[in-house]
Scaffold this motif. Sequence first.
Motif, PDB file in Angstrom:
ATOM      1  N   TYR A 116       0.852  -1.192   0.000  1.00 33.10           N
ATOM      2  CA  TYR A 116       0.000   0.000   0.000  1.00 33.10           C
ATOM      3  C   TYR A 116       0.884   1.236   0.000  1.00 33.10           C
ATOM      4  CZ  TYR A 116      -2.643   3.928   1.809  1.00 33.10           C
ATOM      5  OH  TYR A 116      -3.175   5.182   1.983  1.00 33.10           O
ATOM      6  N   GLU A 117       0.603   2.163  -0.917  1.00 31.17           N
ATOM      7  CA  GLU A 117       1.356   3.405  -1.010  1.00 31.17           C
ATOM      8  C   GLU A 117       0.390   4.581  -1.123  1.00 31.17           C
ATOM      9  OE1 GLU A 117       4.400   3.739  -0.542  1.00 31.17           O
ATOM     10  OE2 GLU A 117       5.331   1.798  -0.953  1.00 31.17           O
ATOM     11  N   PRO A 118       0.442   5.531  -0.185  1.00 33.88           N
ATOM     12  CA  PRO A 118      -0.455   6.682  -0.250  1.00 33.88           C
ATOM     13  C   PRO A 118       0.046   7.809  -1.147  1.00 33.88           C
ATOM     14  CG  PRO A 118       0.768   6.738   1.807  1.00 33.88           C
ATOM     15  CD  PRO A 118       1.162   5.468   1.105  1.00 33.88           C
ATOM     16  N   LEU A 119       1.368   7.860  -1.419  1.00 35.29           N
ATOM     17  CA  LEU A 119       1.904   9.027  -2.124  1.00 35.29           C
ATOM     18  C   LEU A 119       2.800   8.704  -3.319  1.00 35.29           C
ATOM     19  CD1 LEU A 119       2.812  11.334   0.902  1.00 35.29           C
ATOM     20  CD2 LEU A 119       0.896  11.598  -0.677  1.00 35.29           C
ATOM     21  N   LEU A 169       2.012  -9.735  -6.949  1.00 34.67           N
ATOM     22  CA  LEU A 169       2.021  -8.383  -6.406  1.00 34.67           C
ATOM     23  C   LEU A 169       0.608  -7.824  -6.410  1.00 34.67           C
ATOM     24  CD1 LEU A 169       3.359  -5.699  -5.498  1.00 34.67           C
ATOM     25  CD2 LEU A 169       3.659  -5.170  -7.941  1.00 34.67           C
ATOM     26  N   VAL A 170       0.146  -7.401  -5.236  1.00 36.91           N
ATOM     27  CA  VAL A 170      -1.119  -6.693  -5.112  1.00 36.91           C
ATOM     28  C   VAL A 170      -0.779  -5.305  -4.591  1.00 36.91           C
ATOM     29  CG1 VAL A 170      -3.429  -6.628  -4.101  1.00 36.91           C
ATOM     30  CG2 VAL A 170      -2.341  -8.837  -4.615  1.00 36.91           C
ATOM     31  N   ALA A 171      -0.924  -4.305  -5.445  1.00 43.43           N
ATOM     32  CA  ALA A 171      -0.557  -2.940  -5.100  1.00 43.43           C
ATOM     33  C   ALA A 171      -1.814  -2.087  -4.986  1.00 43.43           C
ATOM     34  CB  ALA A 171       0.372  -2.358  -6.158  1.00 43.43           C
ATOM     35  N   VAL A 172      -1.968  -1.435  -3.837  1.00 42.10           N
ATOM     36  CA  VAL A 172      -3.071  -0.495  -3.619  1.00 42.10           C
ATOM     37  C   VAL A 172      -2.464   0.890  -3.462  1.00 42.10           C
ATOM     38  CG1 VAL A 172      -4.983   0.176  -2.125  1.00 42.10           C
ATOM     39  CG2 VAL A 172      -4.527  -2.251  -2.545  1.00 42.10           C
ATOM     40  N   LEU A 173      -2.948   1.843  -4.251  1.00 40.74           N
ATOM     41  CA  LEU A 173      -2.413   3.198  -4.234  1.00 40.74           C
ATOM     42  C   LEU A 173      -3.528   4.193  -3.950  1.00 40.74           C
ATOM     43  CD1 LEU A 173      -0.804   1.468  -6.504  1.00 40.74           C
ATOM     44  CD2 LEU A 173      -0.017   3.679  -7.297  1.00 40.74           C
ATOM     45  N   ASP A 174      -3.186   5.234  -3.237  1.00 40.86           N
ATOM     46  CA  ASP A 174      -4.094   6.377  -3.169  1.00 40.86           C
ATOM     47  C   ASP A 174      -3.984   7.125  -4.494  1.00 40.86           C
ATOM     48  OD1 ASP A 174      -4.897   9.271  -2.583  1.00 40.86           O
ATOM     49  OD2 ASP A 174      -5.372   8.303  -0.676  1.00 40.86           O
ATOM     50  N   GLU A 175      -5.088   7.717  -4.949  1.00 37.07           N
ATOM     51  CA  GLU A 175      -5.050   8.454  -6.211  1.00 37.07           C
ATOM     52  C   GLU A 175      -4.030   9.589  -6.178  1.00 37.07           C
ATOM     53  OE1 GLU A 175      -7.995  10.769  -9.375  1.00 37.07           O
ATOM     54  OE2 GLU A 175      -8.873   9.807  -7.610  1.00 37.07           O
ATOM     55  N   GLN A 208      -4.717  -1.535  -7.826  1.00 36.69           N
ATOM     56  CA  GLN A 208      -6.008  -0.929  -7.506  1.00 36.69           C
ATOM     57  C   GLN A 208      -5.781   0.424  -6.849  1.00 36.69           C
ATOM     58  OE1 GLN A 208      -7.628  -5.165  -6.027  1.00 36.69           O
ATOM     59  NE2 GLN A 208      -9.187  -3.566  -5.868  1.00 36.69           N
ATOM     60  N   VAL A 209      -6.570   1.402  -7.281  1.00 41.48           N
ATOM     61  CA  VAL A 209      -6.426   2.763  -6.789  1.00 41.48           C
ATOM     62  C   VAL A 209      -7.636   3.149  -5.951  1.00 41.48           C
ATOM     63  CG1 VAL A 209      -6.366   5.196  -7.481  1.00 41.48           C
ATOM     64  CG2 VAL A 209      -4.905   3.528  -8.638  1.00 41.48           C
ATOM     65  N   ILE A 210      -7.377   3.814  -4.840  1.00 41.02           N
ATOM     66  CA  ILE A 210      -8.444   4.375  -4.013  1.00 41.02           C
ATOM     67  C   ILE A 210      -8.692   5.803  -4.502  1.00 41.02           C
ATOM     68  CG2 ILE A 210      -9.202   4.966  -1.679  1.00 41.02           C
ATOM     69  CD1 ILE A 210      -7.228   2.866  -0.629  1.00 41.02           C
TER      70      ILE A 210
END
Length: 287
Positions: A116-119, A169-175, A208-210
């Motif tokens: 998970y990466e927010p930035l 790899l399952v990557a979730v990112l903040d927009e 996937q992007v939030i």
Amino acid sequence: MAERISPTLRRRRLATRLRQLREQAGMTITEVAHAVEWTPSKMTWIEANRGKRPNPRDVRDLCAAYGVEDAEREYLEQLARDGRKKGWWDPYGDTLPNPYHSYVGLEAEAATVLNYEPLIIPGLLQTEDYARALIRAAEPEISALDVETRVEVRLTRQAVLRQDPPLRLVAVLDEAALHRQVGGPKVMRAQMQRMVDAAEEYPRVTVQVIPFGRGAYPSMTNGFVILQYPDHQDPDAVYVENTAGGLWLEEAEEVERHHIAFQHLLGAADSAGDTIRLLARTAESLS
């Protein structure tokens, strides 16, 4: 299938098992150190997987003190031999921060990475130009040569997506990570396309992007990575990076807490298909 071997993971597994054997024998670190004629500090460092890498003779001495049967002793000696080998990342040791150096080694044999990466864009999906611009901005005091070395390491890490068996790899990112202009519009456009291509080329890669419209959500302020392994002997580990350096979390409760947090993040994120369309639109807007 080719087996991916990480000396870093072998040392972690060995340290964990040696500690378990000591506890099962009902012995303290001081008692074992006295029995094998070591200092207690050497015992502490070996069980903590820090400092000098244990050799097979060290393992034999400990197994004799614990009454370990021959089959397991031979297995542990082999772990010690494997742990003393060089990983592809070892020549970069003088350039990489210690926590990150360990991370690269543990990532090398992981079966699944939940990131998970927010930035920022996850390292396994970064383009060369994005990685270079990010490293320069994040650590302006390091030399141009060190920047290029770290870029090389980051790109080499990405081989795990192509190896057999490949990493999941399952990557979730903040927009927000899509709109932070790291390196400028041209670099970001190529970065958006890179993520689209990775998701389409590698069936074990999910992005996937939030979206901004989702509002606040759990764990939105801190990025983290969960590493999972194919062997039950290797428990999951959580890596959190911050300005003070990397932090490893391996206690079961901490790891479980991050697994729950990641499930919440997946629930807040758009589907993989919607994310691909968002990435394509973002890339187009950067023309």
